[in-house]
Each structure stands twice: as C-alpha cells, then as structure tokens.
Design a protein around this motif. Structure first.
Motif, short mmCIF file in Angstrom:
data_model
loop_
_atom_site.label_atom_id
_atom_site.label_comp_id
_atom_site.label_asym_id
_atom_site.label_seq_id
_atom_site.Cartn_x
_atom_site.Cartn_y
_atom_site.Cartn_z
N PHE A 101 -4.88 6.85 -5.93
CA PHE A 101 -3.63 6.63 -5.18
C PHE A 101 -3.39 5.17 -4.86
O PHE A 101 -2.33 4.81 -4.37
CB PHE A 101 -3.68 7.43 -3.86
CG PHE A 101 -4.93 7.18 -3.05
CD1 PHE A 101 -5.07 6.03 -2.29
CD2 PHE A 101 -5.99 8.08 -3.07
CE1 PHE A 101 -6.22 5.79 -1.57
CE2 PHE A 101 -7.15 7.86 -2.35
CZ PHE A 101 -7.27 6.70 -1.60
N THR A 112 -14.14 -2.38 5.58
CA THR A 112 -14.26 -0.93 5.63
C THR A 112 -15.46 -0.47 4.81
O THR A 112 -15.83 -1.12 3.84
CB THR A 112 -13.00 -0.30 5.01
OG1 THR A 112 -11.88 -0.65 5.79
CG2 THR A 112 -13.07 1.18 4.97
N GLN A 120 -12.65 -4.83 1.42
CA GLN A 120 -12.14 -3.48 1.12
C GLN A 120 -13.27 -2.48 1.07
O GLN A 120 -13.08 -1.29 1.27
CB GLN A 120 -11.39 -3.45 -0.22
CG GLN A 120 -10.10 -4.23 -0.24
CD GLN A 120 -9.09 -3.73 0.75
OE1 GLN A 120 -9.20 -2.65 1.30
NE2 GLN A 120 -8.07 -4.53 0.99
N PHE A 158 1.13 9.90 5.08
CA PHE A 158 1.39 10.87 4.01
C PHE A 158 1.42 10.12 2.69
O PHE A 158 1.68 8.91 2.65
CB PHE A 158 2.63 11.74 4.27
CG PHE A 158 3.94 11.00 4.38
CD1 PHE A 158 4.61 10.57 3.26
CD2 PHE A 158 4.50 10.76 5.63
CE1 PHE A 158 5.82 9.90 3.36
CE2 PHE A 158 5.70 10.09 5.74
CZ PHE A 158 6.36 9.67 4.61
N PRO A 174 -13.48 6.04 5.83
CA PRO A 174 -12.31 6.82 5.42
C PRO A 174 -12.65 8.01 4.53
O PRO A 174 -13.31 7.86 3.51
CB PRO A 174 -11.47 5.80 4.64
CG PRO A 174 -11.90 4.48 5.16
CD PRO A 174 -13.37 4.62 5.44
N SER A 205 2.13 8.32 -0.62
CA SER A 205 3.26 7.57 -1.14
C SER A 205 2.89 7.08 -2.54
O SER A 205 1.94 6.32 -2.70
CB SER A 205 3.51 6.38 -0.19
OG SER A 205 4.27 5.37 -0.79
N ASP A 238 -9.61 7.16 7.62
CA ASP A 238 -8.25 7.10 7.06
C ASP A 238 -8.02 8.44 6.37
O ASP A 238 -8.92 8.94 5.69
CB ASP A 238 -8.12 6.03 5.97
CG ASP A 238 -8.20 4.61 6.50
OD1 ASP A 238 -8.16 4.42 7.73
OD2 ASP A 238 -8.30 3.68 5.67
N ARG A 252 -12.48 9.68 -5.57
CA ARG A 252 -13.25 9.10 -4.47
C ARG A 252 -14.76 9.15 -4.73
O ARG A 252 -15.54 8.58 -3.97
CB ARG A 252 -12.91 9.82 -3.15
CG ARG A 252 -11.55 9.47 -2.60
CD ARG A 252 -11.47 8.04 -2.12
NE ARG A 252 -12.15 7.82 -0.86
CZ ARG A 252 -12.14 6.66 -0.21
NH1 ARG A 252 -11.47 5.62 -0.69
NH2 ARG A 252 -12.80 6.51 0.92
N ILE A 255 0.81 -1.22 0.00
CA ILE A 255 0.00 0.00 0.00
C ILE A 255 0.85 1.28 0.00
O ILE A 255 0.52 2.25 -0.65
CB ILE A 255 -1.03 -0.02 1.16
CG1 ILE A 255 -2.17 0.93 0.87
CG2 ILE A 255 -0.44 0.26 2.51
CD1 ILE A 255 -3.29 0.33 0.11
N ARG A 256 1.95 1.23 0.74
CA ARG A 256 2.90 2.36 0.71
C ARG A 256 4.29 1.80 0.51
O ARG A 256 4.55 0.63 0.83
CB ARG A 256 2.83 3.16 2.03
CG ARG A 256 1.62 4.07 2.12
CD ARG A 256 1.41 4.59 3.51
NE ARG A 256 1.00 3.51 4.39
CZ ARG A 256 -0.26 3.10 4.54
NH1 ARG A 256 -1.22 3.68 3.89
NH2 ARG A 256 -0.56 2.10 5.34
N GLN A 303 -10.13 10.37 3.50
CA GLN A 303 -8.91 10.59 2.69
C GLN A 303 -8.51 12.06 2.60
O GLN A 303 -7.36 12.41 2.83
CB GLN A 303 -9.00 9.97 1.29
CG GLN A 303 -9.53 8.55 1.20
CD GLN A 303 -8.71 7.50 1.93
OE1 GLN A 303 -7.66 7.80 2.50
NE2 GLN A 303 -9.15 6.25 1.94
N1 SAM Z 1 -10.61 -0.04 1.11
C1 SAM Z 1 -10.41 0.86 2.14
C2 SAM Z 1 -10.97 2.22 1.74
O1 SAM Z 1 -11.22 2.49 0.61
O2 SAM Z 1 -11.16 3.04 2.61
C3 SAM Z 1 -8.97 0.97 2.61
C4 SAM Z 1 -7.89 0.48 1.75
S1 SAM Z 1 -6.21 0.78 2.14
C5 SAM Z 1 -5.71 -0.84 2.60
C6 SAM Z 1 -6.10 1.60 3.66
C7 SAM Z 1 -5.72 3.03 3.58
O3 SAM Z 1 -4.41 3.20 3.10
C8 SAM Z 1 -6.54 3.89 2.64
O4 SAM Z 1 -7.79 4.21 3.15
C9 SAM Z 1 -5.67 5.10 2.46
O5 SAM Z 1 -5.89 6.07 3.44
C10 SAM Z 1 -4.26 4.53 2.62
N2 SAM Z 1 -3.53 4.52 1.34
C11 SAM Z 1 -3.82 3.82 0.24
N3 SAM Z 1 -2.94 4.10 -0.76
C12 SAM Z 1 -2.08 5.02 -0.24
C13 SAM Z 1 -0.95 5.71 -0.78
N4 SAM Z 1 -0.57 5.52 -2.04
N5 SAM Z 1 -0.29 6.58 0.01
C14 SAM Z 1 -0.70 6.79 1.28
N6 SAM Z 1 -1.75 6.15 1.85
C15 SAM Z 1 -2.44 5.28 1.09
#
Ligand code: SAM
Ligand code: SF4
Length: 470
Positions: free
Chosen positions: A188, A264, A226, A363, A291, A365, A331, A305, A75-76, A293
C-alpha cells in the motif's frame, strides 16, 4: 498526541521558525511549512541549516519571505490535496511579492517530479528528499527565471555532516535521523518510491549529535527512521557491524539523564537484542511504536507485511515478557483491498489483544505506482471503509481510556517539556511510556528539562493527571 514516525495531526502545516531568542541576522528570508511524518519535520531542520549556509534565515511571517517552501507528504491522497490547496492560497502572496520563489520539497516532489511544475504553475522549484544539498544552486537558477528540479535519489545521502537547526523546539526533546529510505515493499505504501533505498547513517555522527544536544540542555532524543530496527552500519575499514541494539546502547551511555526513544519499528525486525537493551537501561524509554496495519493474516499477506496475525501476537507477548511495563502503539489501515467484515473484526480483536496505548488510524487510500495499485482492486466502498475506521477508532478510544486509568495510583518519572497548554500553573511532561502527564507547579523548584516523580490520581484517555512527590 506527540508521535514520532506517524503523522501528528496537530502539527500538519506547521510553520517553522528559529527559537524566539535567536535573532535572524540574515537579510534574505525563507518560510517553510511541513506536512506528513516526523521524518519530514526533521528534514526541514536539515533544509534550514543548508539555507542558513546560503545566507537565508527562517521567518514565520510569509509576507516577508523571499522563498516559500512546502515540505510535502504523499502517503495518502488527502495529504497531497492539502498541499495543493495550500499552494493555491500562495497565489495572493506572489501577486503582492512577484520576486518570491515557491518550492515544493519532500515526497510529493519526488513522486510527481517535473509534472508538478506543469500542474502547479506557481511552483518554481521541485526538490526530492535526497537532493537538499543542491537547494542553494536551484534557488539561484530559479531566481534567474528558470524553473528548477532535482529529484535524484541517492544510495548514500544521510546528511550526516549537517547540523540541523532546531526549529520550534521546546529545548528539551529533539528528533535525530539515523537512517533514510525503506527497503520494505508494503504493497500500500509509496515511501520506497519517494524516499528510495534504505541507508544507515554512521554511528559516530549520530552519537556526536546526541551528545551536542545533551550539552545544550536537551534531555530526550528520538532516533528516527522508517524502519529503525533494520539499522545496520558497516565500518568501511574494519567491517565491524553496528546494529540498532548497539546504537541504542551507545546513545543510552552518553548520560543517564538523556532519554532515548525511537520510531518506527517494523514488527519483523525488532529483535530480542533490542528488547534486552531497552530493559537494561533505565534511560531507554519503555515504549514501542509497532504498526500492525491489519489483524488478519490474509490481508497482511496482501499488504506484504511479511508476518502473520499469530506471529505479531507472539511479538507483543515477547515485548510484555522482557519489558513488562512497556507502552505499545500502532498504525492501522481500515478497508484494504478485498477485506471482509470477518477480517476487519480480526483487526479489532488484535487491537484488544495488543492493548495499544494509542494508534494512528486511517482508511486505505490507493497510491499510484504502488504494488497494491497495480495488483489489487480498491474495492471497498468509501462508506464501508469509513464505518470500519470508526469502529477501529472507538475500539482504540476505549483501550486508551483503560490503559490510562490503569496508571492511577502509580508513580512515574516525568521529563518536564514545558508548561501545560491549559494552565500556566501546571507542568506538562511525558512518562517513559510516552504518556502525557500534567501536574501542578506548586512550590517545587522545577524547570523545563527536569525530571519529576509524579503520582497519578486521575486520567483521561490522553492525559495522566498527578502531583509531584519528588
Ligand atoms: N515505516 C512505518 C511503518 O512501516 O510502520 C510507517 C510509514 S507511513 C509514513 C505511516 C503509516 O501510514 C503506515 O504505517 C500506514 O498505516 C499508513 N499508510 C501508508 N500508506 C497508506 C495508504 N496507502 N493508505 C492508508 N494509510 C497508509
Ligand atoms: Fe512504507 Fe512499509 Fe516501508 Fe513503512 S515499512 S515506510 S509502511 S513500505
């Protein structure tokens, strides 16, 4: 703090093993560490079940393992770096035990595919999230000296018939996967690429698994996906539809003593039906991870979104209207491409408006292959991203402090998960709103898995402190 779909920092890299009283009768052993979101932790329990079927039992001791697995996260960038560092550390284990096989599972396996074998020479097996059933044959292949890879994604696989082996379980709360993949294309996010298309597991197997957990003494299930609110299952013969609201009710009806949580929720999909089901059943927990964002409409649009600031705020209003005592968490991403100071301020103000009990904060990524990586420049300098993140964290700390303080003087039903980590004389459990509560055992005949009514007399920003009153 325990959460569901987002990353729980305290559990990253946790090694899984069976419950202590479970003797491992199998002579070949595997060791598994999990990273990332709760979905990965839940997948590791499916992997454990598949491996047991192939004659491998779990161990927490890497020294005695024939197979070492890392269930990874993409994810990051930092999540991937952590895994690469861990792989380097395995070098010495492999020197001592040259027959030991090393496998990479999960999102990093899916993202990098066979490239991972070239980059990390130590790795013998690479398996994506939809290919775990093929692990036994891949292990065999790798045992014969050939590196093996299966990263095929599936439109159907839900592992519905596999009974997960609960690892590191407290025997009270369990995660239950109800769907896989994601059809949203948040710009993202790498998840749609690493976990494939969205598919819902059949409701009968979900219900059966929840019932079985209840019979075994579990008192809380968390339905995982998800994007759980877009759960939708069509009966292949009658074409009857089961929605997420229907599924929630089915699970809630198993037993009033079985709590149901979920995570989520994508704000765009959470319907009034879901909110009314939550309000109707006492055992559906009054807690939504929603979340946001970003709090700025332009950035939300760039993130794809599909909602605006005003729309999100009205969703929060709706939740508070239908479920007045609901806990909400979030999130948040700081410093997405082109974000201005004013837009960042709007994130801070939407946090205040939403009154989050808790947030996972990151932050931005940039991830290779995502829409944002293709379309936008990652142009916010790292020090600015970090400063904005710090402001977001400070805002959340002050909100959490307030939100927890508000509970002083109130009574809550707390499901006891075990002894408090700090003191053997205290029980630890959670309120319906997912807040941790601790209270002295005193002379009450409580045990793990019981519900206690706890009156709160003090609070920190992450714990309610109380006394049992029944
Ligand atoms: N499916 C969930 C949603 O849509 O809310 C969460 C998926 S992800 C596993 C968990 C969190 O990681 C996201 O809600 C987002 O805030 C964060 N995230 C995802 N991609 C990211 C990125 N490229 N940089 C920073 N944070 C990221
Ligand atoms: Fe990623 Fe968005 Fe899907 Fe969540 S909903 S997994 S953030 S693409």
């Amino acid at each position: 703090m325990h959460d569901i779909s987002s990353h729980d920092e305290t559990r990253q890299g946790e090694a899984f093993s069976p419950a202590e009283n479970q003797v491992n009768p199998l002579s070949r052993k595997f060791y598994i560490e999990s990273y990332g979101c709760q979905m990965n932790f839940s997948d590791s329990e499916i992997v454990a079940s598949i491996l047991n079927g192939a004659g491998l039992g779990a161990t927490r001791n890497i020294e005695e393992a024939d197979l070492v697995l890392l269930n990874t996260c993409s994810i990051r960038e930092k999540a991937e770096q952590t895994v690469r560092k861990r792989l380097k550390e395995f070098r010495k284990n492999k020197t001592h035990n040259p027959g030991m096989l090393i496998g990479v599972l999960g999102c990093m396996a899916e993202r990098l595919k066979s490239k991972l074998l070239e980059e990390e020479k130590l790795v013998d097996i690479v398996v994506g999230p939809d290919a775990y059933r093929t692990l036994p044959s891949l292990i065999e292949e790798a045992g014969g000296g050939q590196k093996s890879v299966n990263v095929l994604l599936s439109r159907e696989e839900t592992y519905a018939d596999i009974s997960p082996i609960r690892l590191n379980s407290n025997g009270v709360t369990a995660f239950l996967s109800i769907m896989r993949g994601c059809n949203n294309m948040c710009s993202f996010c790498v998840v749609p690429f690493t976990r494939g298309r969205e598919r819902s597991r059949d409701p009968f197997s979900i219900e059966a698994e929840a019932r079985d957990l209840f019979d075994k003494g579990y008192r809380e299930v968390t339905l995982l996906g998800q994007n759980v609110d877009s759960y939708r299952w069509y009966h292949p013969e009658t074409e009857a539809v089961v929605t997420f609201a229907n599924l929630l009710e089915r699970i809630a009806l198993i037993h009033p003593q079985l709590r149901v949580r979920f995570s989520t929720s994508h704000p765009k999909d959470i319907t009034d039906d879901v909110l009314y089901s939550m309000a109707k059943y006492d055992n559906i927990c009054k807690y939504i991870h929603l979340p946001v964002q970003s709090g700025n409409t332009r950035i939300l649009q760039l993130m794809n979104r599909t909602y605006t600031r005003a729309w999100y705020m009205s969703k929060v209003d709706r939740i508070r209207e239908i479920i007045p005592d609901c806990g909400i968490s979030s999130d948040i991403i700081a410093g997405f491409c082109t974000e201005t100071e004013e837009e960042h301020q709007e994130t801070l103000s939407i946090m205040e408006y939403s009154q989050y009990d808790m947030s996972y904060m990151y932050f931005y990524s940039e991830r290779p292959g995502t829409l944002a990586a293709k379309r936008y420049k990652d142009d916010i300098p790292e020090d600015v991203k970090k400063r904005r993140l710090q402001e977001i964290v400070e805002m959340q700390n002050s909100l959490s402090k307030e939100r927890y303080k508000r509970d002083i003087g109130k009574k809550f039903e707390v499901l006891i998960e075990g002894e408090s980590k700090r003191s053997k004389d205290q029980w630890m459990g959670r309120t319906s709103q997912n807040k941790v509560a601790v209270f002295p055992k005193e002379n009450h005949p409580f045990k793990k898995g019981d519900y206690a009514i706890v009156e709160i007399h003090d609070a920190t920003q992450g714990t309610l402190i109380g006394k049992s009153v029944g």
